[in-house]
Write an enzyme that holds these catalytic residues in place. Structure first.
Site, PDB file in Angstrom:
ATOM      1  N   TRP A 155     -58.068  35.739  11.124  1.00 41.56           N
ATOM      2  CA  TRP A 155     -59.150  36.487  11.777  1.00 41.56           C
ATOM      3  C   TRP A 155     -60.476  35.740  11.799  1.00 41.56           C
ATOM      4  CZ3 TRP A 155     -63.003  36.897   8.283  1.00 41.56           C
ATOM      5  CH2 TRP A 155     -62.671  36.940   6.931  1.00 41.56           C
ATOM      6  N   ARG A 164     -55.986  25.167  18.058  1.00 41.38           N
ATOM      7  CA  ARG A 164     -55.555  24.073  17.187  1.00 41.38           C
ATOM      8  C   ARG A 164     -54.036  24.051  17.038  1.00 41.38           C
ATOM      9  NH1 ARG A 164     -58.762  23.572  11.601  1.00 41.38           N
ATOM     10  NH2 ARG A 164     -57.094  24.853  10.743  1.00 41.38           N
ATOM     11  N   LYS A 179     -48.676  35.372  16.758  1.00 39.80           N
ATOM     12  CA  LYS A 179     -49.059  36.614  16.083  1.00 39.80           C
ATOM     13  C   LYS A 179     -50.524  36.464  15.668  1.00 39.80           C
ATOM     14  CE  LYS A 179     -49.354  40.285  13.449  1.00 39.80           C
ATOM     15  NZ  LYS A 179     -50.792  40.086  13.112  1.00 39.80           N
ATOM     16  N   PRO A 180     -51.468  37.045  16.438  1.00 43.80           N
ATOM     17  CA  PRO A 180     -52.877  36.968  16.047  1.00 43.80           C
ATOM     18  C   PRO A 180     -53.182  37.945  14.927  1.00 43.80           C
ATOM     19  CG  PRO A 180     -52.659  38.272  18.048  1.00 43.80           C
ATOM     20  CD  PRO A 180     -51.268  37.787  17.685  1.00 43.80           C
ATOM     21  N   ALA A 181     -54.282  37.718  14.235  1.00 45.53           N
ATOM     22  CA  ALA A 181     -54.680  38.607  13.148  1.00 45.53           C
ATOM     23  C   ALA A 181     -54.968  40.010  13.689  1.00 45.53           C
ATOM     24  CB  ALA A 181     -55.927  38.058  12.455  1.00 45.53           C
ATOM     25  N   GLY A 233     -53.779  30.893   6.711  1.00 47.30           N
ATOM     26  CA  GLY A 233     -54.074  32.118   5.973  1.00 47.30           C
ATOM     27  C   GLY A 233     -54.049  31.866   4.482  1.00 47.30           C
ATOM     28  N   GLU A 255     -51.607  25.870   6.481  1.00 48.71           N
ATOM     29  CA  GLU A 255     -53.018  25.640   6.174  1.00 48.71           C
ATOM     30  C   GLU A 255     -53.480  26.858   5.397  1.00 48.71           C
ATOM     31  OE1 GLU A 255     -56.603  25.956   5.823  1.00 48.71           O
ATOM     32  OE2 GLU A 255     -56.790  26.329   7.970  1.00 48.71           O
ATOM     33  N   ARG A 283     -71.394  28.320   7.043  1.00 48.82           N
ATOM     34  CA  ARG A 283     -70.649  28.357   8.301  1.00 48.82           C
ATOM     35  C   ARG A 283     -69.746  29.578   8.296  1.00 48.82           C
ATOM     36  NH1 ARG A 283     -65.916  24.303  10.577  1.00 48.82           N
ATOM     37  NH2 ARG A 283     -65.984  25.024  12.733  1.00 48.82           N
TER      38      ARG A 283
END
Length: 474
Positions: A155, A164, A179-181, A233, A255, A283
């Site tokens: 997210w 990426r 599968k997006p958050a 995640g 990652e 950031r």
């Protein structure tokens, strides 16, 4: 903003078509700045996941045989579309994720760059032809798409973590299921529409927003035809996904979490170190796996570093954290440090009112057993400790199971290279608080995962190597 939200697709994307979930269910997407619901999107079910598998498998052979230049041109058009619509993409990201508009614009630029980079890498998928060292015969080595992939995005960078993964997969000739958050699905749904406009063929990409990751992910990974999984995640979730990939021996790029040390030596430029500290810490409001998590400063300059950092952090405008749970986790870690004897020179508490805000915070006198030195804070908090020698600094930096990134500030070139080589991390920022670059390999070691995204190395994660032994009569 309602007009912008209205234009974003809110259905599942399968085989080039937008459709409702198998049972028609939907879930809400919240604006973390005011806790209001932005809209509802389709809530994918296991039947939708199985349909996505069939679509990806059906499209793989034809897509994998597509000319390299054609794949590259699709990515190039997608880069151009993202560049042309940067303001709109940034506003959407700010609404669903909460980062300020300036940071969202920076992420759009960064995200688009992966499409441009891999548009150029697509035509550089090369093999080799060589003589057999033993004598007669030749060796022919070629690279081919690994096959249908599952891509799971987080997210905190809803566009950049998508491009990426999508960029190299498209360049390599792989079909994809994303599968997006659950917290930030809109940016990925919008990106799918953009890729369709850029000419990505039907069936090459499927997008499954869902309130249940396991409901969607489990049937996909259980299918042996899915040959690759890429996940960004937490380490905890990453370990479970590795177990799910084991039966079918799917390739993985992981990652995972970070606990980045930020080392400031006595010969560092304090101006550069403080500027780099704010960049590395703030950031995305600290909600980044590469955010500096622990600040280890030489004792001779620690007081001045803290004074300057406090001044800078006090002036930072707070952005919302993603939800109440994340805000409460930050509060829990800060309270633990304070209870153990740390002091807050600024911040140290949530901000009142609507939205999930926590004040930018600097902590000093942080004891070694404070949880914030061992757990990823994922928020705008900078705990500072001191060291007296290079070996002590390295020991403090290495006192973690994670190994994603470290930051080192020194004007001594020998020390910079020596420390950089000794740090057990996948990336090191030398006199800079920003390491992310589409042209560089991004990834970690130890419990921060394996595999690399971006750079020359990124596309190899989506390619299988084939060797042909040729008998040749001399």
């Amino acid at each position: 903003m309602n007009e912008l939200i209205d234009r974003v697709p809110k259905q599942i994307f399968l085989a080039g078509k937008w459709q409702d979930s198998a049972d028609g269910s939907r879930f809400g997407v919240q604006d973390p700045s005011n806790e209001e619901q932005l809209c509802e999107v389709a809530d994918a079910q296991d039947a939708d996941a199985r349909a996505a598998i069939e679509a990806a498998v059906a499209a793989q052979d034809e897509w994998g045989a597509t000319a390299l230049r054609e794949r590259g041109e699709i990515l190039r058009r997608a880069w151009q579309l993202m560049t042309d619509r940067a303001d709109e993409l940034a506003r959407l990201m700010t609404l669903e994720m909460g980062k300020n508009l300036e940071e969202s614009k920076a992420e759009v630029t960064y995200a688009a760059e992966f499409f441009r980079w891999f548009s150029e890498e697509a035509v550089r998928i090369e093999g080799r032809y060589a003589r057999n060292p033993a004598g007669a015969g030749r060796m022919l080595v070629s690279k081919h798409p690994v096959g249908p992939c599952l891509l799971i995005t987080p997210w905190n960078f809803p566009l950049a973590m998508g491009t990426r993964k999508l960029g190299p997969a498209i360049a390599a000739g792989c079909t994809m299921i994303v599968k997006p958050a659950q917290l930030t699905p809109l940016s990925m749904l919008n990106l799918a529409a953009l890729l369709q406009e850029a000419g990505l063929p039907d069936g090459v990409l499927g997008v499954l927003p869902s309130t249940s990751a396991s409901r969607v992910v489990s049937p996909v990974l259980a299918d042996p035809r899915i040959r690759k999984m890429s996940f960004t995640g937490s380490t905890e979730v990453g370990r479970k996904l590795v177990e799910q990939c084991a039966p079918n021996l799917q390739r993985m790029s992981m990652e995972l979490g970070g606990n980045a040390p930020f080392l400031v030596f006595d010969d560092a430029s304090l101006d550069d170190a403080v500027t780099g500290a704010v960049t590395a810490k703030m950031r995305n409001n600290g909600e980044s796996c590469v955010a500096a998590n622990r600040f280890h400063v030489h004792s001779s300059i620690a007081d001045e570093f803290v004074r300057r950092l406090t001044e800078k952090m006090s002036a930072v405008h707070a952005d919302p954290l993603i939800n109440a749970g994340q805000r409460d986790k930050v509060r829990e870690l800060v309270d633990d440090a304070l209870e153990r004897g740390a002091h807050a020179t600024t911040g140290g508490k949530p901000l009142a009112g609507k939205g999930f805000y926590y004040a930018p915070t600097v902590l000093t006198d942080v004891p070694p057993d404070a949880r914030i030195l061992h757990e990823e804070v994922f928020g705008p908090v900078a705990p500072v400790t001191t060291f007296d020698s290079e070996d002590q600094a390295l020991a403090l930096a290495g006192d973690t199971e994670f190994g994603l990134v470290a930051y080192v500030f020194t004007r001594n070139l020998d020390r910079a290279l020596r420390v950089g080589e000794r740090l057990r991390t996948g990336m090191v920022g030398l006199n800079t608080g920003l390491v992310s670059n589409a042209a560089a390999p991004f990834g970690g070691v130890k419990q921060s995962g394996f595999g690399r995204e971006g750079g020359d190395e990124g596309i190899d994660e989506y390619l299988d190597v084939k060797y042909l032994a040729l008998a040749l009569k001399e």
